[in-house]
Every structure is written in structure tokens, then in C-alpha cells.
Design a protein around this motif. Structure first.
Motif, PDB file in Angstrom:
ATOM      1  N   THR A 178      40.539  27.447  37.362  1.00 47.14           N
ATOM      2  CA  THR A 178      39.754  28.033  36.270  1.00 47.14           C
ATOM      3  C   THR A 178      39.928  29.546  36.165  1.00 47.14           C
ATOM      4  O   THR A 178      40.158  30.071  35.049  1.00 47.14           O
ATOM      5  N   PRO A 179      39.862  30.319  37.280  1.00 50.02           N
ATOM      6  CA  PRO A 179      40.027  31.789  37.148  1.00 50.02           C
ATOM      7  C   PRO A 179      41.406  32.183  36.614  1.00 50.02           C
ATOM      8  O   PRO A 179      41.551  33.219  35.969  1.00 50.02           O
ATOM      9  N   TRP A 180      42.411  31.344  36.822  1.00 43.49           N
ATOM     10  CA  TRP A 180      43.770  31.717  36.441  1.00 43.49           C
ATOM     11  C   TRP A 180      43.966  31.687  34.923  1.00 43.49           C
ATOM     12  O   TRP A 180      44.869  32.378  34.410  1.00 43.49           O
ATOM     13  N   PHE A 181      43.144  30.945  34.218  1.00 44.09           N
ATOM     14  CA  PHE A 181      43.296  30.916  32.762  1.00 44.09           C
ATOM     15  C   PHE A 181      42.903  32.254  32.122  1.00 44.09           C
ATOM     16  O   PHE A 181      43.304  32.548  30.996  1.00 44.09           O
ATOM     17  N   GLY A 182      42.145  33.078  32.852  1.00 45.49           N
ATOM     18  CA  GLY A 182      41.757  34.389  32.315  1.00 45.49           C
ATOM     19  C   GLY A 182      42.510  35.543  32.916  1.00 45.49           C
ATOM     20  O   GLY A 182      42.143  36.709  32.680  1.00 45.49           O
ATOM     21  N   ILE A 183      43.554  35.287  33.674  1.00 49.11           N
ATOM     22  CA  ILE A 183      44.256  36.361  34.376  1.00 49.11           C
ATOM     23  C   ILE A 183      44.956  37.318  33.430  1.00 49.11           C
ATOM     24  O   ILE A 183      45.125  38.502  33.724  1.00 49.11           O
ATOM     25  N   THR A 184      45.353  36.817  32.252  1.00 51.26           N
ATOM     26  CA  THR A 184      46.047  37.710  31.308  1.00 51.26           C
ATOM     27  C   THR A 184      45.113  38.752  30.713  1.00 51.26           C
ATOM     28  O   THR A 184      45.569  39.758  30.152  1.00 51.26           O
ATOM     29  N   TYR A 185      43.809  38.518  30.818  1.00 52.37           N
ATOM     30  CA  TYR A 185      42.838  39.466  30.265  1.00 52.37           C
ATOM     31  C   TYR A 185      42.365  40.468  31.308  1.00 52.37           C
ATOM     32  O   TYR A 185      41.564  41.354  30.995  1.00 52.37           O
ATOM     33  N   SER A 186      42.814  40.357  32.535  1.00 51.15           N
ATOM     34  CA  SER A 186      42.443  41.299  33.589  1.00 51.15           C
ATOM     35  C   SER A 186      43.347  42.519  33.508  1.00 51.15           C
ATOM     36  O   SER A 186      44.566  42.409  33.333  1.00 51.15           O
ATOM     37  N   LYS A 187      42.742  43.701  33.643  1.00 48.31           N
ATOM     38  CA  LYS A 187      43.521  44.936  33.554  1.00 48.31           C
ATOM     39  C   LYS A 187      44.414  45.105  34.775  1.00 48.31           C
ATOM     40  O   LYS A 187      45.548  45.575  34.664  1.00 48.31           O
ATOM     41  N   SER A 188      43.918  44.764  35.957  1.00 48.04           N
ATOM     42  CA  SER A 188      44.711  44.923  37.179  1.00 48.04           C
ATOM     43  C   SER A 188      44.461  43.728  38.094  1.00 48.04           C
ATOM     44  O   SER A 188      43.698  43.811  39.060  1.00 48.04           O
ATOM     45  N   PRO A 189      45.100  42.582  37.802  1.00 48.58           N
ATOM     46  CA  PRO A 189      44.840  41.386  38.624  1.00 48.58           C
ATOM     47  C   PRO A 189      45.282  41.535  40.069  1.00 48.58           C
ATOM     48  O   PRO A 189      44.744  40.875  40.949  1.00 48.58           O
ATOM     49  N   SER A 190      46.255  42.410  40.345  1.00 48.00           N
ATOM     50  CA  SER A 190      46.743  42.550  41.725  1.00 48.00           C
ATOM     51  C   SER A 190      45.724  43.193  42.638  1.00 48.00           C
ATOM     52  O   SER A 190      45.860  43.131  43.867  1.00 48.00           O
ATOM     53  N   THR A 191      44.694  43.827  42.048  1.00 50.80           N
ATOM     54  CA  THR A 191      43.668  44.474  42.870  1.00 50.80           C
ATOM     55  C   THR A 191      42.409  43.631  42.973  1.00 50.80           C
ATOM     56  O   THR A 191      41.540  43.938  43.791  1.00 50.80           O
ATOM     57  N   GLU A 192      42.296  42.607  42.166  1.00 50.42           N
ATOM     58  CA  GLU A 192      41.123  41.757  42.239  1.00 50.42           C
ATOM     59  C   GLU A 192      41.203  40.857  43.468  1.00 50.42           C
ATOM     60  O   GLU A 192      42.271  40.319  43.786  1.00 50.42           O
ATOM     61  N   PRO A 193      40.060  40.684  44.165  1.00 50.33           N
ATOM     62  CA  PRO A 193      40.081  39.938  45.437  1.00 50.33           C
ATOM     63  C   PRO A 193      40.628  38.508  45.317  1.00 50.33           C
ATOM     64  O   PRO A 193      41.326  38.038  46.206  1.00 50.33           O
ATOM     65  N   GLN A 194      40.311  37.819  44.192  1.00 47.97           N
ATOM     66  CA  GLN A 194      40.733  36.429  44.084  1.00 47.97           C
ATOM     67  C   GLN A 194      42.220  36.259  43.794  1.00 47.97           C
ATOM     68  O   GLN A 194      42.772  35.174  43.969  1.00 47.97           O
ATOM     69  N   PHE A 195      42.906  37.343  43.332  1.00 47.11           N
ATOM     70  CA  PHE A 195      44.343  37.263  43.030  1.00 47.11           C
ATOM     71  C   PHE A 195      45.202  38.142  43.938  1.00 47.11           C
ATOM     72  O   PHE A 195      46.421  37.991  43.969  1.00 47.11           O
TER      73      PHE A 195
END
Length: 705
Positions: A178-195
Motif C-alpha cells: 500500500t505505501p508503494w502506490f504513493g511513492i511517486t508523490y514523496s519528495k524524497s523517498p530515499s530519506t523516508e524510514p519505510q523506503f
């Protein structure tokens, strides 16, 4: 702290370890700092790349062979096409890794990536649920890496394209996606704990290592299975060869014991006859003591079965030289018209010589002439001792040909109405039984040498059919040249995938021969196309019979003009030939040790020719009283050798067929009677079982002791 514990639990359920060489997969807690998806513990069974490819090629060849003999030519073409692309890359682990991590993902070929992973999932059977579950977890990790790589490359559109293709399937996998469907809307996914961990180099290295170890393990096990199957087949073939050799030795021992027993019986009969004669002579001497010696000699001569004039003529006791030997010791081609068969049949039982001046072995019971010898000859052929006998009555017209298959488990029989029937005998399963309607008289019949799956049929209208026994259908329907419509014989090579057809014209030759001219064609059994025509010269007389040697390098052919031709199959050329009979030759066979060749003439004369000293006759017999060419309307006479090469079975215009002892001192045998002429014969390839077909529409299998 609570989040860290949740990540540890997720790690425990997501990642696995393969333990040892047993291939048992267990779940284990991995360090969350590394997030290793897959670790191999212990040593893997190792096979070299060349060994793996060898086993794979072996499996591919089995598939090709299966498709060819089932007649699935379209499937075979698709198979070859798939092999050219080979999505599995021959199960070479490094090539599959390169496809995933160096080709499909960097080039964003999501369709091909999904196709490859689907192929690997279908590779496992339903019994390998643990492996399938492990592959599904690796698939999730590969998809995550695809998304991460696209985001790093600034290709958000590729991420959206991925979710368009895989979105529905990923939603069904649960909340972890479920969280991966919104990854394109994250400004910096590489810094978010879940990614964050999925963007690390350590996680990628662990993923690649895990995929490599997983594929290495499962493909190694697969190749071991293929290798094991190959070794099992090799062991079975070796065991079968040893058993056949042992069977041959036992048969030879039985033959030797039978010969000794028959010799003892013969000696006992001679001793008994001598004692009886001595007693009779003593009684006569007591009564006629005043008579002269001449009167005693006259009394003795009256009891002899032969006249004194015959005993005084040495030519009536010995068979003349079949081939004259010159001063240098060479033996030219024999002139069979000089063979005096009458003299052999007139030898007195008390004055017997089994060799002629050149050492050609002859038994007096092999030759007959005139009414007197016919009556006497029937006593010299004792009836076979039968172990079991089975009669097949499925035909509605006279039998023209019948043949055992390569294993001897199946039988094909043909009748003059154009019908071929395939059947089994004894306790064999009847699943292969079939009836083939050819629409024309069947002149030739032959099983493929390597298996029981393919039967070749030659007809009187120029047709050659290949019948697949397993598929129960004609897999190929060939035609000879229009001017050679009669397929008189067919033989397949015991080694190469080829067969040779002997076709003949309808007798328009200037020599008046009803069989016409000959054509020998070599056919490829993979492409089902003609390869070459063997040279026979201009307007050659028809070829009636063919025989390959054990390795398929030499082909012998007999003709209606009495010639024997020998061909080198690798060169496609005739290497030698000689005139063997004064009449047409009906049948030809290589001897068991392949140092000789047997020929049967339409006049009933049988010769065994030496191949080491061309033109020399090693053994001869005359079965003319069994073969009357004028009355043979349903067959062309033929002969068959048993597995030991010591017994020769010949067709007969009588209700019984003779079985000759080749180069033996024992008397011959005769088969149990049909109700009409015996038109075709064959021997089992390994056992003392023979096959006879008759003009009474029956085919009979007989096992003898």
C-alpha cells in the motif's frame, strides 16, 4: 522503538535462508540493518557449466524426438523458435541475472521482466510450494528495486507505467504494498524510514546475491534429476545388452547340447542297426554254410538301399567344387549351375560325407529331387516342439508380409487387400493394436530399428507410409517416382535416421522381366525427403530385397537377374557385386557375424556366401520342393535367421515351412501346419519365437523349446 520492533518482525517473515544441500528452506531473523533477502547456508551441489549444458541438450533432444515421432511438426517448429530466444537462457544463472539486473530493469522493460519471473514460477510444480513462496518474495524485492531504480533515474513515468501493469496484482498481495502506490508523490523517498533501506547499496547487493543463490540451488537440483535419468537409461541399456548376451550364450549352450544329444541318438541307432545286421548275418551263415562268398555278398547287397553302381561312383557321393581355385589360391565367382544337388540327395545313409572337396558343408537332408526324395525328406524334418502358440485371425485375405518390431513385443502383418494390422501376443498390453487401410496391395513392411514406434509400409501404387504406433496415425505419406510404382522392399538403417526403398517399374524392360527396372532411393526420416538415389547403371533389373549390416555402413541388394550388389552408404556408391543365382533372388540377409550373406533364389536354392573370399559358398541347401514359383501368387518367397544365426526359416508353398540347421549336422525342423501355403516368415530379435503368415488369412506366433 516500537517501529524498530515492527521492522524486525517484517524482516522475520519476509526473508529466508536455504540450508545445506538438502534444499530445505527455513525462515530466519536477519539483521534489519542489512535486510538480506536471501542467504545460502552450507555448500551447494556443484556442476560445471559444460556438464549442465550437456544434460540440458540431452533433455532437449528427448523433447525433439518425442515431437517428431508424435508427428507434432508445428509444435516442433515453435519449440525450435523458442529455443532460439531461450528466455530461460539454458538455466545459466549468470545470464539470467544479467537479464534481470543489467537488461530488463535498466532499460525499463517491465513486460519482459514480468514474463521472465512468470516463466520461473511456472517452472515449479505444485509439489514445490515452499520454493514457489520463496520466489514470490524474491519477486516482490525485484519489483521494489525496479521502482527504486526508476526513481533514481528520474523516470516517474516508468513507475506509473509499472503500476498500470502490475497494480491489480500487487493490491491482492496485502497491505505491505500500500505505501508503494504513493511513492511517486514523496519528495524524497530515499530519506523516508519505510523506503530508506531499499535505496541502500547493501540491500541491492544482498538482493542480487540472494537471487543468484536461489537460482543456483534449484537449477543444480534440476540438472541432477536430468543427469540421474540419463544415467538410469544408460544403466538399463547396459543391463539389457548384458542380458541379451547371456541369453545368446544360453541359447548357444542349449543348441550345443541338442546337437550332442542328437548325435548320441544317431550313434545309438547306428550301433543298434549294426548289431541287428551282425545277428542276421550270423543266422544266415549258419543256414547257408555251403554257399559261396558271392552268394553272401549278393544277400547283403539286396538289403542295401542304394545300388552298387551308385556306390562305385565317387561323384554321386561328393558334391563337386562350387568354385574352381586357380594356382594362386584366389577364388573367382562361383557358377551355381555346376552344383549337383541330385548327388547330395542320393547319398546312402551308411556312406555319408558332410563336406565337398573345398570344405563346403552340405547335409543330405537339405536337398531333394524327384518323388522318391520328397517322401523320404518329409521324415527327415521333425516337427518343432512347441512351448506356446498363438494364432491371429484378424485379416480377411492372404497374408503378404509380417514382421516383429525391434523389441519383439509388437507384430505388424499385411494382407493383399491393402490392410495392415498391428497387434500384440501373449501377456503384452493390446494398447497399440491398430488397423491401417492403405488402399493398395502391400509389398513391403519394416519396423524402425531403434524403437517400436514407427512402421514403414510400401505399396504397389508407389506409396510409402510411416505409421506412428503411439499416435495411431500416418505421420508421413511419401510417393516414389511415377515410373517406379512398386515398392518391393524397405529397410531402415540400424544407426542413422534414414531408410532405403527398392522400387520397380511395371515390367516394360526389353529383357521381358515382369519386375521391370529398379530404383534405390535413400530417404531422410527427420525431414521425410529423398536424399539420393543409389547408382545401379542403365536400365537395371528390379531389386527384390535389401539388408543393412550392423552399423548401417553397408547395404546389400539382390536383383531379379541373380546379382548381389553391395553399397557403401557413406559414399553412396556400389563397391562390389557378383552373380549369385541362375534365377531371380527373392531374399537376402547378412549372417550373424556379418562375414557372410545368405541368398534365396526363386528356384529354391539357398547359398551362404563368404564376404571375406568373394564367390566362395560356405553352405548350401535346396528347398525347391517347398517353393513352386509358378504357384506363388500371394508372396515373394523369403527367409529369416534366428537370433543365433543357426536356424533358417523359409516360406513354403506347402502348409509347413522348413527350418534348416545352418552349417549343422543335425536334421532340420518343420513348423506346425497352416491350412494353406506359408507366405511370410520372421524370427523374434532375441528369443526362439518365430512368426508365420499364410494364404489362409492367419498369422501365427510360435515359441519353440
Amino acid at each position: 522503538m516500537i517501529y524498530s520492533m515492527c521492522m524486525s518482525y517484517e524482516t522475520r517473515t519476509r526473508f529466508v535462508i536455504i540450508s545445506g544441500t538438502t534444499g530445505v528452506i527455513t525462515q530466519s531473523l536477519l539483521f534489519p540493518s542489512l535486510q538480506l533477502p536471501f542467504i545460502v547456508r552450507g555448500s551447494l551441489a556443484s556442476l560445471s557449466c559444460s556438464s549442465r549444458m550437456e544434460h540440458m541438450r540431452y533433455a532437449e533432444e528427448l523433447v525433439r524426438e518425442f515431437l517428431v515421432f508424435r508427428g507434432f511438426t508445428s509444435t516442433l517448429q515453435l519449440f525450435e523458435s523458442e529455443l532460439s530466444t531461450d528466455i530461460g537462457k539454458g538455466f545459466q544463472v549468470e545470464k539470467i541475472l544479467d537479464l534481470i539486473f543489467a537488461d530488463y530493469i535498466p532499460k525499463f522493460q517491465v513486460g519482459k521482466l514480468v514474463g521472465l519471473l512468470s516463466f520461473l514460477k511456472h517452472y515449479f510444480s505444485s509439489s514445490e510450494m515452499i520454493l514457489t513462496a520463496t520466489l514470490l518474495k524474491l519477486e516482490d524485492s525485484i519489483f521494489r528495486y525496479y521502482i527504486v531504480h526508476a526513481l533514481r533515474s528520474g523516470k516517474k513515468d516508468k513507475v506509473l507505467e509499472f503500476f498500470d501493469i502490475m497494480g491489480n496484482e500487487l493490491q491482492q498481495k496485502g497491505e505491505e504494498w500500500t505505501p508503494w502506490f504513493g511513492i511517486t508523490y514523496s519528495k524524497s523517498p530515499s530519506t523516508e524510514p519505510q523506503f530508506r533501506i531499499f535505496f541502500s547499496k547493501e540491500w541491492f547487493d544482498a538482493l542480487r546475491l540472494s537471487v543468484r543463490n536461489f537460482l543456483s540451488q534449484i537449477f543444480t537440483d534440476t540438472h541432477i534429476l536430468i543427469s540421474s535419468e540419463k544415467k538410469t537409461v544408460s544403466h538399463l541399456r547396459r543391463d539389457l545388452k548384458q542380458l541379451n548376451l547371456k541369453l545368446s550364450q544360453l541359447q548357444a549352450l542349449v543348441e550345443e547340447k541338442e546337437k550332442q544329444l542328437q548325435q548320441l541318438k544317431s550313434d545309438a541307432a547306428l550301433v543298434k542297426e549294426a548289431n541287428s545286421s551282425a545277428n542276421e548275418f550270423s543266422g544266415a551263415s549258419a543256414k547257408t554254410s555251403g554257399y559261396s562268398d558271392e552268394s553272401v555278398m549278393h544277400t547283403k547287397d539286396a538289403r542295401e538301399p542304394q545300388s552298387p553302381s551308385k556306390l562305385s561312383n565317387a561323384e554321386d557321393i561328393r558334391m563337386p567344387n562350387i568354385a574352381q581355385t586357380d594356382a594362386a589360391g584366389s577364388s573367382p565367382v562361383a557358377n551355381t549351375s555346376d552344383v549337383n544337388f541330385n548327388s547330395i540327395s542320393s547319398v546312402s545313409p551308411m556312406v555319408r560325407d558332410d563336406t565337398d572337396a573345398r570344405g563346403v558343408e552340405v547335409s543330405e537332408h537339405h536337398t531333394y529331387n524327384g518323388k522318391e526324395t520328397v517322401a523320404r525328406g518329409s521324415e527327415e524334418f521333425s516337427e518343432v516342439t512347441v512351448n506356446f502358440q498363438e494364432t491371429f485371425l484378424g485379416h480377411t485375405s492372404p497374408i503378404s508380409r509380417s514382421r516383429f518390431s525391434a523389441s519383439g513385443n509388437n507384430i505388424a502383418s499385411a494382407s493383399v487387400d491393402g490392410t495392415v494390422r498391428i497387434w500384440t501376443y501373449g501377456s503384452s498390453s493390446p494398447t497399440r493394436n491398430a488397423t491401417i487401410y492403405c488402399g493398395a496391395e502391400i509389398l513391403s513392411l519394416y519396423w524402425e530399428c531403434k524403437s517400436d514406434r514407427l512402421l514403414l509400409i510400401g505399396t504397389a501404387d508407389g506409396g510409402i507410409k510411416a505409421w506412428n504406433v503411439d499416435a495411431k496415425r500416418v505421420v508421413c505419406d511419401l510417393s516414389t517416382a511415377q515410373k517406379f510404382p512398386r515398392v518391393l522392399d524397405i529397410k531402415s538403417s540400424p544407426v542413422e535416421p534414414i531408410f532405403v526403398s527398392a522400387a520397380a517399374s511395371k515390367g516394360n524392360g526389353t529383357n521381358g522381366d515382369t519386375a521391370g527396372y529398379a530404383s534405390l532411393t535413400v530417404w531422410n526420416m527427420k525431414t521425410w525427403k529423398a536424399m539420393t538415389v543409389l547408382p545401379l547403371g542403365e536400365d537395371p533389373p528390379a531389386i527384390t530385397s535389401l539388408s543393412f549390416n550392423h552399423n548401417g555402413k553397408i547395404l546389400a541388394a539382390s536383383a531379379v537377374d541373380g546379382m548381389i550388389h553391395m553399397f557403401d552408404m557413406s559414399a553412396g556408391l556400389q563397391i562390389t557385386g557378383w552373380p549369385a543365382h541362375d534365377s531371380a533372388i527373392s531374399s537376402i540377409l547378412f549372417g550373424p557375424d556379418e562375414t557372410s550373406i545368405f541368398s534365396l533364389g526363386s528356384d529354391g536354392k539357398i547359398f551362404e556366401w563368404s564376404l571375406q573370399n568373394q564367390g566362395q559358398i560356405l553352405w548350401a541347401a535346396d528347398c525347391s520342393r517347398f517353393s513352386n514359383s509358378a504357384s506363388s501368387t500371394h508372396c515373394r518367397h523369403e527367409m529369416a535367421l534366428d537370433a543365433t544365426g543357426k536356424r533358417l526359416l523359409v516360406t513354403s508353398d506347402s502348409v509347413r515351412s522348413p527350418i534348416y540347421q545352418v552349417r549343422g549336422n543335425g536334421y532340420g525342423l518343420k513348423t506346425l501346419p497352416h491350412t494353406a501355403a506359408v507366405t511370410t516368415v520372421d524370427w523374434h530379435p532375441t528369443l526362439p519365437i518365430f512368426l508365420t503368415g499364410s494364404s489362409d488369412n492367419s498369422v501365427r506366433v510360435t515359441s519353440i523349446l
